[in-house]
Design a protein around this motif. Structure first.
Motif, PDB file in Angstrom:
ATOM      1  N   ALA A   1       0.834  -1.209   0.000  1.00 46.86           N
ATOM      2  CA  ALA A   1       0.000   0.000   0.000  1.00 46.86           C
ATOM      3  C   ALA A   1       0.866   1.254   0.000  1.00 46.86           C
ATOM      4  O   ALA A   1       0.559   2.231  -0.693  1.00 46.86           O
ATOM      5  CB  ALA A   1      -0.932  -0.009   1.208  1.00 46.86           C
ATOM      6  N   ALA A   2       1.958   1.237   0.750  1.00 50.43           N
ATOM      7  CA  ALA A   2       2.860   2.395   0.794  1.00 50.43           C
ATOM      8  C   ALA A   2       3.512   2.619  -0.569  1.00 50.43           C
ATOM      9  O   ALA A   2       3.636   3.760  -1.029  1.00 50.43           O
ATOM     10  CB  ALA A   2       3.911   2.198   1.871  1.00 50.43           C
ATOM     11  N   VAL A   3       3.920   1.554  -1.231  1.00 51.95           N
ATOM     12  CA  VAL A   3       4.542   1.675  -2.560  1.00 51.95           C
ATOM     13  C   VAL A   3       3.511   2.192  -3.567  1.00 51.95           C
ATOM     14  O   VAL A   3       3.818   3.074  -4.386  1.00 51.95           O
ATOM     15  CB  VAL A   3       5.127   0.312  -3.003  1.00 51.95           C
ATOM     16  N   ALA A   4       2.291   1.669  -3.496  1.00 48.56           N
ATOM     17  CA  ALA A   4       1.244   2.123  -4.407  1.00 48.56           C
ATOM     18  C   ALA A   4       0.914   3.598  -4.177  1.00 48.56           C
ATOM     19  O   ALA A   4       0.760   4.365  -5.137  1.00 48.56           O
ATOM     20  CB  ALA A   4      -0.010   1.270  -4.236  1.00 48.56           C
ATOM     21  N   LEU A   5       0.843   4.018  -2.925  1.00 46.60           N
ATOM     22  CA  LEU A   5       0.572   5.417  -2.614  1.00 46.60           C
ATOM     23  C   LEU A   5       1.696   6.318  -3.117  1.00 46.60           C
ATOM     24  O   LEU A   5       1.452   7.378  -3.699  1.00 46.60           O
ATOM     25  CB  LEU A   5       0.385   5.605  -1.109  1.00 46.60           C
ATOM     26  N   ALA A   6       2.940   5.878  -2.936  1.00 42.96           N
ATOM     27  CA  ALA A   6       4.076   6.659  -3.425  1.00 42.96           C
ATOM     28  C   ALA A   6       4.045   6.771  -4.950  1.00 42.96           C
ATOM     29  O   ALA A   6       4.351   7.833  -5.509  1.00 42.96           O
ATOM     30  CB  ALA A   6       5.386   6.024  -2.964  1.00 42.96           C
ATOM     31  N   ALA A   7       3.651   5.703  -5.626  1.00 43.02           N
ATOM     32  CA  ALA A   7       3.567   5.738  -7.086  1.00 43.02           C
ATOM     33  C   ALA A   7       2.473   6.694  -7.555  1.00 43.02           C
ATOM     34  O   ALA A   7       2.663   7.455  -8.510  1.00 43.02           O
ATOM     35  CB  ALA A   7       3.310   4.330  -7.621  1.00 43.02           C
ATOM     36  N   VAL A   8       1.344   6.682  -6.889  1.00 40.16           N
ATOM     37  CA  VAL A   8       0.244   7.578  -7.256  1.00 40.16           C
ATOM     38  C   VAL A   8       0.640   9.035  -7.035  1.00 40.16           C
ATOM     39  O   VAL A   8       0.424   9.892  -7.901  1.00 40.16           O
ATOM     40  CB  VAL A   8      -1.034   7.223  -6.467  1.00 40.16           C
ATOM     41  N   VAL A   9       1.226   9.325  -5.880  1.00 49.27           N
ATOM     42  CA  VAL A   9       1.646  10.702  -5.594  1.00 49.27           C
ATOM     43  C   VAL A   9       2.737  11.142  -6.565  1.00 49.27           C
ATOM     44  O   VAL A   9       2.704  12.264  -7.098  1.00 49.27           O
ATOM     45  CB  VAL A   9       2.111  10.833  -4.126  1.00 49.27           C
ATOM     46  N   GLY A  10       3.695  10.274  -6.821  1.00 48.85           N
ATOM     47  CA  GLY A  10       4.762  10.600  -7.766  1.00 48.85           C
ATOM     48  C   GLY A  10       4.225  10.849  -9.165  1.00 48.85           C
ATOM     49  O   GLY A  10       4.657  11.786  -9.846  1.00 48.85           O
ATOM     50  N   SER A  11       3.286  10.034  -9.587  1.00 49.09           N
ATOM     51  CA  SER A  11       2.687  10.226 -10.913  1.00 49.09           C
ATOM     52  C   SER A  11       1.919  11.537 -10.991  1.00 49.09           C
ATOM     53  O   SER A  11       1.996  12.245 -11.993  1.00 49.09           O
ATOM     54  CB  SER A  11       1.744   9.070 -11.237  1.00 49.09           C
ATOM     55  N   ALA A  12       1.188  11.858  -9.940  1.00 49.44           N
ATOM     56  CA  ALA A  12       0.434  13.114  -9.920  1.00 49.44           C
ATOM     57  C   ALA A  12       1.377  14.307  -9.983  1.00 49.44           C
ATOM     58  O   ALA A  12       1.133  15.269 -10.726  1.00 49.44           O
ATOM     59  CB  ALA A  12      -0.438  13.185  -8.674  1.00 49.44           C
ATOM     60  N   VAL A  13       2.459  14.266  -9.241  1.00 48.89           N
ATOM     61  CA  VAL A  13       3.438  15.358  -9.276  1.00 48.89           C
ATOM     62  C   VAL A  13       4.056  15.466 -10.665  1.00 48.89           C
ATOM     63  O   VAL A  13       4.220  16.568 -11.200  1.00 48.89           O
ATOM     64  CB  VAL A  13       4.522  15.149  -8.193  1.00 48.89           C
ATOM     65  N   TRP A  14       4.371  14.340 -11.282  1.00 50.90           N
ATOM     66  CA  TRP A  14       4.972  14.354 -12.608  1.00 50.90           C
ATOM     67  C   TRP A  14       4.000  14.957 -13.629  1.00 50.90           C
ATOM     68  O   TRP A  14       4.392  15.770 -14.468  1.00 50.90           O
ATOM     69  CB  TRP A  14       5.373  12.934 -13.014  1.00 50.90           C
ATOM     70  N   VAL A  15       2.714  14.550 -13.568  1.00 51.64           N
ATOM     71  CA  VAL A  15       1.721  15.070 -14.502  1.00 51.64           C
ATOM     72  C   VAL A  15       1.546  16.584 -14.322  1.00 51.64           C
ATOM     73  O   VAL A  15       1.492  17.323 -15.302  1.00 51.64           O
ATOM     74  CB  VAL A  15       0.382  14.327 -14.334  1.00 51.64           C
ATOM     75  N   ILE A  16       1.489  17.041 -13.096  1.00 52.64           N
ATOM     76  CA  ILE A  16       1.331  18.464 -12.839  1.00 52.64           C
ATOM     77  C   ILE A  16       2.558  19.244 -13.312  1.00 52.64           C
ATOM     78  O   ILE A  16       2.435  20.278 -13.959  1.00 52.64           O
ATOM     79  CB  ILE A  16       1.046  18.713 -11.333  1.00 52.64           C
ATOM     80  N   ALA A  17       3.752  18.725 -13.010  1.00 51.07           N
ATOM     81  CA  ALA A  17       4.977  19.407 -13.443  1.00 51.07           C
ATOM     82  C   ALA A  17       5.080  19.445 -14.960  1.00 51.07           C
ATOM     83  O   ALA A  17       5.478  20.466 -15.539  1.00 51.07           O
ATOM     84  CB  ALA A  17       6.201  18.696 -12.850  1.00 51.07           C
ATOM     85  N   ARG A  18       4.696  18.369 -15.613  1.00 49.03           N
ATOM     86  CA  ARG A  18       4.743  18.327 -17.078  1.00 49.03           C
ATOM     87  C   ARG A  18       3.735  19.309 -17.682  1.00 49.03           C
ATOM     88  O   ARG A  18       4.051  19.993 -18.669  1.00 49.03           O
ATOM     89  CB  ARG A  18       4.464  16.906 -17.550  1.00 49.03           C
ATOM     90  N   ALA A  19       2.555  19.385 -17.085  1.00 46.51           N
ATOM     91  CA  ALA A  19       1.538  20.318 -17.592  1.00 46.51           C
ATOM     92  C   ALA A  19       1.985  21.767 -17.407  1.00 46.51           C
ATOM     93  O   ALA A  19       1.719  22.609 -18.268  1.00 46.51           O
ATOM     94  CB  ALA A  19       0.210  20.066 -16.891  1.00 46.51           C
ATOM     95  N   LEU A  20       2.631  22.058 -16.303  1.00 47.11           N
ATOM     96  CA  LEU A  20       3.084  23.419 -16.056  1.00 47.11           C
ATOM     97  C   LEU A  20       4.267  23.817 -16.918  1.00 47.11           C
ATOM     98  O   LEU A  20       4.457  24.988 -17.220  1.00 47.11           O
ATOM     99  CB  LEU A  20       3.437  23.600 -14.573  1.00 47.11           C
ATOM    100  N   SER A  21       5.069  22.838 -17.336  1.00 43.64           N
ATOM    101  CA  SER A  21       6.257  23.152 -18.121  1.00 43.64           C
ATOM    102  C   SER A  21       5.926  23.418 -19.594  1.00 43.64           C
ATOM    103  O   SER A  21       6.761  23.936 -20.324  1.00 43.64           O
ATOM    104  CB  SER A  21       7.279  22.016 -18.019  1.00 43.64           C
ATOM    105  N   ARG A  22       4.740  23.063 -20.023  1.00 42.66           N
ATOM    106  CA  ARG A  22       4.365  23.271 -21.427  1.00 42.66           C
ATOM    107  C   ARG A  22       3.848  24.628 -21.672  1.00 42.66           C
ATOM    108  O   ARG A  22       3.290  25.375 -21.100  1.00 42.66           O
ATOM    109  CB  ARG A  22       3.352  22.236 -21.865  1.00 42.66           C
TER     110      ARG A  22
END
Length: 92
Positions: free
Chosen positions: A71-92
């Motif tokens: 569960a901790a690994v899955a939560l970290a993956a979800v949070v990491g993915s969300a941060v990556w998506v937000i950072a990618r959207a802001l960089s465009r």
């Protein structure tokens, strides 16, 4: 007959047996204000909810350590993915 084992009334309840209308109105007002305070105090409600969640998480981790790690690994993956998506959207 009094029952000393009975729980005290919550502060949001109106005691029974009040015959004086003024005392009854005061008790109802006091209970209503207490109910508003309980419902409207979001920091306290959030604190209690997070404490309950922490207790549940500790109990789950004690009962099922492998599931807790997954569960901790899955939560970290979800949070990491969300941060990556937000950072990618802001960089465009």
């Amino acid at each position: 007959m009094t029952n000393f084992d009975a729980k005290p009334l919550p502060k949001t309840a109106v005691p029974a047996g009040i015959t004086d209308p003024v005392e009854s109105a005061r008790a109802e007002l006091k209970a209503a204000l207490a109910a508003i305070e309980v419902k409207g105090n979001f920091p306290r409600r959030i604190e209690k909810a997070s404490a309950r969640a922490a207790v549940k998480a500790r109990r789950f981790a004690d009962d099922n350590p492998v599931g807790a790690i997954a569960a901790a690994v899955a939560l970290a993956a979800v949070v990491g993915s969300a941060v990556w998506v937000i950072a990618r959207a802001l960089s465009r």
